[in-house]
Scaffold this motif. Sequence first.
Motif, PDB file in Angstrom:
ATOM      1  N   UNK A  78      54.436   6.525  95.513  1.00 32.30           N
ATOM      2  CA  UNK A  78      53.301   6.240  94.630  1.00 32.30           C
ATOM      3  C   UNK A  78      53.736   6.282  93.166  1.00 32.30           C
ATOM      4  N   UNK A  79      53.047   5.536  92.343  1.00 30.38           N
ATOM      5  CA  UNK A  79      53.313   5.579  90.906  1.00 30.38           C
ATOM      6  C   UNK A  79      52.747   6.892  90.368  1.00 30.38           C
ATOM      7  N   UNK A  80      53.578   7.663  89.712  1.00 30.25           N
ATOM      8  CA  UNK A  80      53.165   8.959  89.154  1.00 30.25           C
ATOM      9  C   UNK A  80      53.465   9.010  87.665  1.00 30.25           C
ATOM     10  N   UNK A  81      52.866  10.014  87.026  1.00 31.89           N
ATOM     11  CA  UNK A  81      53.211  10.346  85.644  1.00 31.89           C
ATOM     12  C   UNK A  81      53.676  11.783  85.596  1.00 31.89           C
ATOM     13  N   UNK A  82      54.640  12.062  84.723  1.00 36.56           N
ATOM     14  CA  UNK A  82      55.145  13.419  84.570  1.00 36.56           C
ATOM     15  C   UNK A  82      55.367  13.715  83.098  1.00 36.56           C
ATOM     16  N   UNK A  83      55.325  14.986  82.741  1.00 37.15           N
ATOM     17  CA  UNK A  83      55.575  15.347  81.348  1.00 37.15           C
ATOM     18  C   UNK A  83      57.035  15.731  81.159  1.00 37.15           C
ATOM     19  N   UNK A  84      57.643  15.168  80.132  1.00 32.38           N
ATOM     20  CA  UNK A  84      59.017  15.505  79.755  1.00 32.38           C
ATOM     21  C   UNK A  84      59.024  16.102  78.352  1.00 32.38           C
ATOM     22  N   UNK A  85      59.852  17.101  78.155  1.00 25.20           N
ATOM     23  CA  UNK A  85      60.101  17.611  76.796  1.00 25.20           C
ATOM     24  C   UNK A  85      61.600  17.551  76.530  1.00 25.20           C
ATOM     25  N   UNK A  86      61.972  16.860  75.470  1.00 24.56           N
ATOM     26  CA  UNK A  86      63.357  16.924  74.990  1.00 24.56           C
ATOM     27  C   UNK A  86      63.407  18.114  74.028  1.00 24.56           C
ATOM     28  N   UNK A  87      64.245  19.085  74.346  1.00 21.09           N
ATOM     29  CA  UNK A  87      64.186  20.405  73.707  1.00 21.09           C
ATOM     30  C   UNK A  87      64.961  20.458  72.377  1.00 21.09           C
ATOM     31  N   UNK A  88      64.775  21.548  71.611  1.00 20.49           N
ATOM     32  CA  UNK A  88      65.386  21.639  70.274  1.00 20.49           C
ATOM     33  C   UNK A  88      66.911  21.527  70.266  1.00 20.49           C
ATOM     34  N   UNK A  89      67.592  21.954  71.328  1.00 18.32           N
ATOM     35  CA  UNK A  89      69.061  21.829  71.322  1.00 18.32           C
ATOM     36  C   UNK A  89      69.463  20.357  71.302  1.00 18.32           C
ATOM     37  N   UNK A  90      68.627  19.499  71.898  1.00 20.58           N
ATOM     38  CA  UNK A  90      68.939  18.067  71.969  1.00 20.58           C
ATOM     39  C   UNK A  90      68.506  17.330  70.695  1.00 20.58           C
ATOM     40  N   UNK A  91      67.340  17.693  70.135  1.00 20.46           N
ATOM     41  CA  UNK A  91      66.943  17.028  68.880  1.00 20.46           C
ATOM     42  C   UNK A  91      67.937  17.397  67.775  1.00 20.46           C
ATOM     43  N   UNK A  92      68.413  18.653  67.797  1.00 21.50           N
ATOM     44  CA  UNK A  92      69.377  19.107  66.782  1.00 21.50           C
ATOM     45  C   UNK A  92      70.653  18.280  66.835  1.00 21.50           C
ATOM     46  N   UNK A  93      71.090  17.897  68.038  1.00 17.33           N
ATOM     47  CA  UNK A  93      72.334  17.129  68.182  1.00 17.33           C
ATOM     48  C   UNK A  93      72.100  15.618  68.123  1.00 17.33           C
ATOM     49  N   UNK A  94      70.819  15.217  67.880  1.00 18.39           N
ATOM     50  CA  UNK A  94      70.501  13.787  67.715  1.00 18.39           C
ATOM     51  C   UNK A  94      70.857  12.970  68.950  1.00 18.39           C
TER      52      UNK A  94
END
Length: 139
Positions: free
Chosen positions: A1-17
């Motif tokens: 089935x088509x679903x939706x899920x929540x993802x968070x890209x965390x601060x360690x990843x935003x910091x490293x661009x």
Amino acid sequence: AIERTLSIIKPDATRRNITGEIVARFEKAGLRVVASRRIRLSEMQAKAFYAVHAEKPFYGSLVAFMTSGPVVVQVLEGENAIAKNREVMGATNPEKAAPGTIRKDFAESMEANSVHGSDAPETAANEIKFFFSDLDIVG
Ligand code: CMP
């Protein structure tokens, strides 16, 4: 089935661009970004989002980490999106994550593990509602 899920890209990843590299992994797996926002979590938001872990020894440190920099919250949509996203992320502990997964390739530690993803349909619905209104989601 088509679903939706929540993802968070965390601060360690935003910091490293490396948010783009991470989103590319989602898209290559057939997941579509149908909502996306870069935000800074308040301490209250981080505590509430991770309330299920309130009694765990890592809770305080997790809240401090999640508020240490920007995060990118997204709704991912696709066939079996919840399980598929978990597959693409890999195990919580990067040392145990399978080769080619986001956490194997990018995570810095068990805590700074680059991404969060909902673990079941009910949590996905609640986590999506935590950050997005229906009008924010464009499928
Ligand atoms: P996440 O999938 O966001 O869910 C809870 C988070 O707590 C987890 O990813 C890690 O960032 C963090 N964490 C830190 N230590 C642990 C641990 N021992 N077990 C599970 N999660 C942990």
